[in-house]
Scaffold this motif. Structure first.
Motif, PDB file in Angstrom:
ATOM      1  N   ASN A  12       0.829  -1.202   0.000  1.00 35.26           N
ATOM      2  CA  ASN A  12       0.000   0.000   0.000  1.00 35.26           C
ATOM      3  C   ASN A  12       0.866   1.256   0.000  1.00 35.26           C
ATOM      4  N   SER A  14      -5.211  -0.295  -2.471  1.00 39.68           N
ATOM      5  CA  SER A  14      -6.471  -1.039  -2.504  1.00 39.68           C
ATOM      6  C   SER A  14      -7.633  -0.057  -2.447  1.00 39.68           C
ATOM      7  N   ASP A  35      -7.123  -4.943  -4.569  1.00 42.39           N
ATOM      8  CA  ASP A  35      -5.805  -4.308  -4.634  1.00 42.39           C
ATOM      9  C   ASP A  35      -5.349  -4.228  -6.086  1.00 42.39           C
TER      10      ASP A  35
END
Length: 235
Positions: A124, A157, A228
Motif C-alpha cells: 500500500n 487497494s 488491490d
C-alpha cells in the motif's frame, strides 16, 4: 514517534524476543501481525509485489522499505543499483544487518538532487501520503525524483468494500473524512502504543485523475483478488 514498527523489525532481525505487532485502524478492530511477514522471501510475496519487482530497471529507489525484503531481492541483480529508504532508524539498522548495501534513514519528501529510473512504493504505497489533500504534493515530489523515461510502481487497494450498504444500495461512509480511503492507523508493540498515523488507501480512478492533473501518465498493470492493484506512473 517511538518507532515501534522499526523496533519490532530490529528485534526480529537480532532475535531479541520479537513479538507480534498489534494493529488497529479507524475502520477495523485490533489484529495481530507477525513481524516475520516483513521478512518474507520473493516466493512468499503476493503476485502484485512479484510483478512490480520484475519490472524494476536501472537505478531503483525503494521508499518505505521496512525490513528491506524487496531491496534485498533486487540487489542480487547486477544490472540494478538499489537504494532503500525509510524514516525508521531501527528498520534501516535491520536492513544494513541483512546486507542491503545502500540503506538510508530518509523521508523521501525531503529527498533532492538524485534521479531514479524506478521508484517502488509497495505494501500500500499510497499509505505514506496520509491524506487525499496531500496527494498533489506527494505526486509532484515523486515526479521530481524520476529520470527521463523512469517509472513509479505503486500499489494500493480500494477499500469501499469495507463500508456497509444503505437502503438504496449505496455505501454508508462516515462524513468526518474528506475521502473514504483516509484512515487512522494505530500500532502497539510489547505493551507500548505508537502515535496514531494517517494512512491513505486510494482507489485507482482517484490516483489516475490526480496523476493526470500533475502531468503524470498512469497505467493499471495488475489487479489482485482483494480490491488491490498495481499501477505504473510515468512522464
Amino acid at each position: 514517534m517511538k518507532d515501534l514498527f522499526g523496533r519490532a523489525i530490529l528485534d526480529y532481525q537480532t532475535n531479541n524476543s520479537p513479538e507480534d505487532l498489534l494493529t488497529e485502524t479507524s475502520i477495523s478492530e485490533e489484529d495481530e501481525m507477525s513481524v516475520s511477514y516483513l521478512f518474507r522471501t520473493h516466493d512468499e510475496m503476493p503476485k502484485i509485489e512479484q510483478h512490480a519487482l520484475s519490472l524494476a530497471k536501472g537505478k531503483v529507489l525503494d521508499i518505505g522499505c521496512g525490513a528491506g525484503s524487496h531491496s534485498l531481492y533486487l540487489q542480487k541483480n547486477p544490472d540494478l543499483e538499489v537504494t532503500a529508504i525509510d524514516i525508521s532508524i531501527k528498520a534501516i539498522e535491520a536492513c544494513k544487518l541483512r546486507g542491503i548495501k545502500d540503506a538510508r534513514v530518509h523521508d523521501f519528501m525531503n529527498l533532492e538532487g538524485e534521479k531514479f529510473d524506478t521508484i517502488l512504493l509497495l505494501m500500500n504505497g499510497t499509505g505514506i501520503c496520509g491524506k487525499l489533500k496531500k496527494l498533489p504534493k506527494f505526486l509532484s515530489q515523486l515526479k521530481s525524483l524520476l529520470s527521463p523515461g523512469g517509472q513509479i510502481l505503486i500499489d494500493s487497494s480500494d477499500i469501499i468494500y469495507m463500508f456497509d450498504e444503505d437502503e438504496d444500495g449505496g455505501k454508508w461512509i462516515p462524513s468526518e473524512n474528506d475521502y473514504y480511503g483516509e484512515i487512522t492507523f494505530n500500532i502497539s508493540y510489547k505493551g507500548e502504543k505508537e502515535a496514531p498515523l494517517d494512512w491513505l488507501y486510494l482507489d485507482y480512478n482517484t490516483l489516475q485523475n490526480a496523476a493526470f492533473a500533475n502531468g503524470i501518465a498512469s497505467e493499471l498493470l495488475m489487479e489482485g483478488e482483494h480490491y488491490d492493484y498495481l499501477a505504473k506512473l510515468s512522464h
